[in-house]
Design a protein around this motif. Structure first.
Motif, PDB file in Angstrom:
ATOM      1  N   TYR A 159      70.168 -39.885 -47.909  1.00 14.56           N
ATOM      2  CA  TYR A 159      69.743 -38.753 -47.074  1.00 14.56           C
ATOM      3  C   TYR A 159      70.916 -38.187 -46.280  1.00 14.56           C
ATOM      4  N   GLY A 160      71.709 -39.084 -45.695  1.00 17.38           N
ATOM      5  CA  GLY A 160      72.850 -38.630 -44.900  1.00 17.38           C
ATOM      6  C   GLY A 160      73.878 -37.884 -45.720  1.00 17.38           C
ATOM      7  N   ASN A 161      74.175 -38.388 -46.918  1.00 20.39           N
ATOM      8  CA  ASN A 161      75.172 -37.736 -47.768  1.00 20.39           C
ATOM      9  C   ASN A 161      74.664 -36.423 -48.358  1.00 20.39           C
ATOM     10  N   CYS A 162      73.351 -36.321 -48.561  1.00 18.16           N
ATOM     11  CA  CYS A 162      72.788 -35.043 -49.031  1.00 18.16           C
ATOM     12  C   CYS A 162      73.058 -33.923 -48.032  1.00 18.16           C
ATOM     13  N   LEU A 163      73.153 -34.267 -46.748  1.00 15.61           N
ATOM     14  CA  LEU A 163      73.430 -33.274 -45.720  1.00 15.61           C
ATOM     15  C   LEU A 163      74.913 -33.157 -45.391  1.00 15.61           C
ATOM     16  N   SER A 164      75.629 -34.280 -45.461  1.00 10.77           N
ATOM     17  CA  SER A 164      77.029 -34.252 -45.031  1.00 10.77           C
ATOM     18  C   SER A 164      77.926 -33.502 -46.017  1.00 10.77           C
ATOM     19  N   ILE A 165      77.605 -33.549 -47.319  1.00 13.24           N
ATOM     20  CA  ILE A 165      78.445 -32.837 -48.300  1.00 13.24           C
ATOM     21  C   ILE A 165      78.401 -31.327 -48.076  1.00 13.24           C
ATOM     22  N   PRO A 166      77.221 -30.706 -48.002  1.00 17.82           N
ATOM     23  CA  PRO A 166      77.214 -29.259 -47.714  1.00 17.82           C
ATOM     24  C   PRO A 166      77.771 -28.939 -46.325  1.00 17.82           C
ATOM     25  N   ALA A 167      77.659 -29.884 -45.396  1.00 20.73           N
ATOM     26  CA  ALA A 167      78.231 -29.657 -44.064  1.00 20.73           C
ATOM     27  C   ALA A 167      79.744 -29.530 -44.151  1.00 20.73           C
ATOM     28  N   GLU A 168      80.373 -30.382 -44.958  1.00 18.03           N
ATOM     29  CA  GLU A 168      81.827 -30.292 -45.122  1.00 18.03           C
ATOM     30  C   GLU A 168      82.222 -28.979 -45.803  1.00 18.03           C
ATOM     31  N   ILE A 169      81.424 -28.554 -46.779  1.00 16.92           N
ATOM     32  CA  ILE A 169      81.718 -27.285 -47.452  1.00 16.92           C
ATOM     33  C   ILE A 169      81.558 -26.119 -46.487  1.00 16.92           C
ATOM     34  N   THR A 170      80.555 -26.189 -45.620  1.00 16.96           N
ATOM     35  CA  THR A 170      80.381 -25.172 -44.595  1.00 16.96           C
ATOM     36  C   THR A 170      81.580 -25.140 -43.657  1.00 16.96           C
ATOM     37  N   ALA A 171      82.078 -26.333 -43.290  1.00 18.68           N
ATOM     38  CA  ALA A 171      83.252 -26.405 -42.416  1.00 18.68           C
ATOM     39  C   ALA A 171      84.463 -25.744 -43.068  1.00 18.68           C
ATOM     40  N   ILE A 172      84.593 -25.909 -44.377  1.00 17.00           N
ATOM     41  CA  ILE A 172      85.701 -25.273 -45.095  1.00 17.00           C
ATOM     42  C   ILE A 172      85.613 -23.751 -44.968  1.00 17.00           C
ATOM     43  N   ALA A 362      95.395 -25.563 -42.853  1.00 19.23           N
ATOM     44  CA  ALA A 362      95.455 -25.903 -44.275  1.00 19.23           C
ATOM     45  C   ALA A 362      95.165 -27.382 -44.499  1.00 19.23           C
ATOM     46  N   ILE A 363      95.736 -28.243 -43.659  1.00 20.94           N
ATOM     47  CA  ILE A 363      95.511 -29.677 -43.820  1.00 20.94           C
ATOM     48  C   ILE A 363      94.069 -30.039 -43.514  1.00 20.94           C
ATOM     49  N   VAL A 364      93.478 -29.389 -42.505  1.00 23.15           N
ATOM     50  CA  VAL A 364      92.083 -29.685 -42.172  1.00 23.15           C
ATOM     51  C   VAL A 364      91.156 -29.272 -43.309  1.00 23.15           C
ATOM     52  N   ILE A 365      91.493 -28.175 -44.003  1.00 23.50           N
ATOM     53  CA  ILE A 365      90.687 -27.771 -45.161  1.00 23.50           C
ATOM     54  C   ILE A 365      90.726 -28.848 -46.246  1.00 23.50           C
ATOM     55  N   THR A 366      91.926 -29.354 -46.541  1.00 22.99           N
ATOM     56  CA  THR A 366      92.017 -30.432 -47.536  1.00 22.99           C
ATOM     57  C   THR A 366      91.281 -31.675 -47.057  1.00 22.99           C
ATOM     58  N   SER A 367      91.290 -31.928 -45.747  1.00 25.20           N
ATOM     59  CA  SER A 367      90.584 -33.083 -45.199  1.00 25.20           C
ATOM     60  C   SER A 367      89.081 -32.944 -45.380  1.00 25.20           C
ATOM     61  N   ALA A 368      88.568 -31.733 -45.119  1.00 15.99           N
ATOM     62  CA  ALA A 368      87.136 -31.502 -45.260  1.00 15.99           C
ATOM     63  C   ALA A 368      86.702 -31.670 -46.714  1.00 15.99           C
ATOM     64  N   TRP A 369      87.511 -31.130 -47.650  1.00 19.59           N
ATOM     65  CA  TRP A 369      87.151 -31.289 -49.061  1.00 19.59           C
ATOM     66  C   TRP A 369      87.250 -32.746 -49.489  1.00 19.59           C
ATOM     67  N   SER A 370      88.266 -33.452 -49.010  1.00 19.13           N
ATOM     68  CA  SER A 370      88.401 -34.871 -49.302  1.00 19.13           C
ATOM     69  C   SER A 370      87.182 -35.645 -48.796  1.00 19.13           C
ATOM     70  N   SER A 371      86.704 -35.281 -47.597  1.00 19.46           N
ATOM     71  CA  SER A 371      85.521 -35.947 -47.042  1.00 19.46           C
ATOM     72  C   SER A 371      84.283 -35.676 -47.883  1.00 19.46           C
TER      73      SER A 371
END
Length: 562
Positions: A159-172, A362-371
């Protein structure tokens, strides 16, 4: 070196005396296995027993061994944890911690949580040395505590990962707005495609992607720490020396909610919640244990050494940021979540270094995608593990010819489209509120890891191996932080129903899942004497492979992961 010796090096028991280590356990119990046949559940090296029984066992099952591929190496596993832990929490979140607790309060908060993470990592490594299975501590909970706990924690992570993945994409998408006004839907589509593509690839490709991203982030954080030190010492032309000026004024602590010493303590305590989320991700390095080469050695070694590297980066970064930026600087809480909020950017801009904000962004974007990649790996392997134990539909056991559970990946891929909610301001507010509901899931995961280890140690004592360990202290601290994470809502004038729900809803969700599965399946708490230590230790002796000697240049280059 013997197999028992390799196991001992991989996971020395926390605080155990030299005579009471894993090597002794393996030697003594291994001899018992070979000389005394066990009527129930004994490991049969000759393969006489029905091999299909292993698909219901607590070890690596036939299904895992046949369908998954061991594509992760030691260097992958070590840097996967670093890649997950060094992200937006470090590059952007430190400012909020300084603002909330002050430079010394933030430093003490991160140091406290760092000690807890130390115990969590050591506990995870030691249990994984015996049970290197897909799903990690979720599957460990089934054999060491209660199958209902494994079910509850497993679905909590799904459940947590179902929400956290789109959250990281939103952050990007938010981060790209720092540079361009291009419609965010374009970035959403691009990063959904990239994330699913990496998830469907051979596990070794995922390992390589995370490996190089981790190296990039390590180089960058070292650069920022050195840059911060240079700025603080006044080595940049036209910039005066700062030193510990801001520790004197506004001061080392910030009063939060209350005044005086109590207010300063609450500021420190509020920082610990931020620190927990900054360190989140280190516990997921064992999720793909069945896809790791020589996991009984690689994962415990990574657990021990990754902690020290991550903790060093965070402690140094907190110290430097506390020297560079005033705790009352309004830019620390600009609310946009872009590079402008980073304390490193604030300090660099003050020193006239205008190229740093774009570099940080730029680094934070790569961090968000990595997450997002790491959350996908964690979620898919937990779901696969649940399917193995008949706690999820068997359809999720289907894999590609190169060993990737593709239906699990597509399941999480469907939830990635929740990121399109970011195109509507109202929907985005609701979406981030839903994401906040998963916040305490990190602490619940750590509590599960520590509980598994506590039960393992109790079982070893019950079966004749008394050991010393520090798990109980860390377990108590995690529980205290979990139940006090939302303490501001209980103070006068600060009540918020949404904040209360987002801080504590995950707790009843886990309890409800635990109770329902326990009633439905009538599961029982595993007796300490029934935990299959003899099977695990005997199998560990057989599975561990001696590590090949590396040439001199590899030892120098590989100091980060070896």
């Amino acid at each position: 070196m013997s197999a028992a010796g390799e196991l001992d090096e991989a996971a020395p028991l926390l605080g155990a005396p030299p005579s009471a280590n894993m090597s002794d356990a393996a030697d003594s119990l291994g001899k018992q296995i070979r000389t005394h046949a066990e009527p129930q559940g004994a490991w049969d090296p000759e393969g006489v027993q029905d091999r299909a029984r292993l698909d219901e066992s607590d070890f690596v099952t036939v299904t895992e061994d046949r369908n998954l591929k061991r594509g992760l190496h030691q260097r992958h596993v070590s840097l996967i944890a670093i890649a997950g832990a060094i992200g937006t929490g470090l590059f952007l979140g430190l400012g909020g911690s300084i603002e909330r607790g002050g430079p010394l309060g933030a430093l003490l908060g991160y140091a406290t949580v760092g000690l807890i993470v130390c115990a969590v990592q050591f506990a995870l490594g030691e249990v994984t040395a015996l049970f290197p299975v897909t799903g990690s501590f979720v599957r460990h909970a089934e054999v060491l505590v209660d199958p209902a706990l494994g079910f509850a924690i497993g679905y909590n992570l799904v459940y947590g990962n179902c929400l956290s993945i789109p959250a990281e994409i939103t952050a990007i998408c938010v981060l790209f707005q720092y540079w361009t006004d291009i419609n965010s839907s374009l970035w959403i589509v691009i990063f959904i495609a990239l994330t699913v593509a990496v998830g469907l690839c051979f596990i070794g490709i995922y390992g390589e992607v995370e490996f190089w991203f981790a190296l990039l982030k390590i180089v960058f954080i070292v650069f920022l720490i050195l840059l911060g030190l240079i700025i603080d010492l006044g080595a940049v032309s036209g910039t005066p020396r700062i030193g510990f000026r801001y520790w004197n004024h506004p001061g080392p602590f910030v009063e939060y909610i209350a005044t005086g010493s109590w207010g300063k303590f609450l500021g420190y305590w509020a920082v610990m919640s931020n620190a927990v989320f900054s360190f989140a991700g280190t516990e997921s390095l064992a999720m793909a244990a069945a896809e790791t080469r020589n996991p009984r050695v690689a994962i415990p070694k990574a657990c021990k050494r990754v902690f020290f590297r991550v903790a060093t980066f965070y402690i140094l970064a907190v110290l430097i940021v506390g020297m560079l930026v005033r705790s009352d600087d309004p830019r620390l809480d600009d609310g946009y979540g872009t590079a402008a909020q980073s304390p490193f950017v604030i300090a660099a801009s003050a020193a006239g270094l205008n190229g740093v904000p774009s570099l940080v962004n730029a680094i934070v974007i790569t961090s968000a995608w990595s997450s997002s990649n790491q959350a996908l790996l964690s979620g898919t392997r937990v779901l696969y593990g649940l399917a193995l134990k008949n706690q999820a539909p068997k359809i999720f056991l289907r894999t590609t010819p190169w060993g990737t559970p593709y239906l699990c990946t597509l399941f999480f891929g469907a939830f990635m489209f929740l990121a399109f909610m970011s195109l509507s301001d109202g929907a985005l507010t609701v979406f981030w509120w839903l994401v906040d509901l998963t916040a305490c899931g990190v602490l619940i995961s750590w509590i599960t890891v520590l509980t598994n280890h506590f039960r393992l140690m109790r079982a070893m004592k019950a079966q004749g191996l008394e050991l010393k360990y520090s798990t109980p202290a860390a377990l108590v601290m995690c529980v205290i932080i979990l139940f006090t994470a939302g303490f501001p809502v209980f103070t006068k004038g600060n009540w918020s129903a949404s904040d209360f729900i987002s801080s504590y809803l995950d707790i009843p969700l886990v309890i409800t899942a635990f109770v329902l599965w326990k009633i439905y399946k009538r599961t029982k708490i595993v007796k300490l004497v029934d935990i299959p230590l003899r099977e695990a230790l005997a199998r560990a002796e057989e599975d561990i492979q001696p590590e090949p000697k590396q040439p001199g240049w590899r030892k120098v280059v590989g100091f980060l992961w070896d």
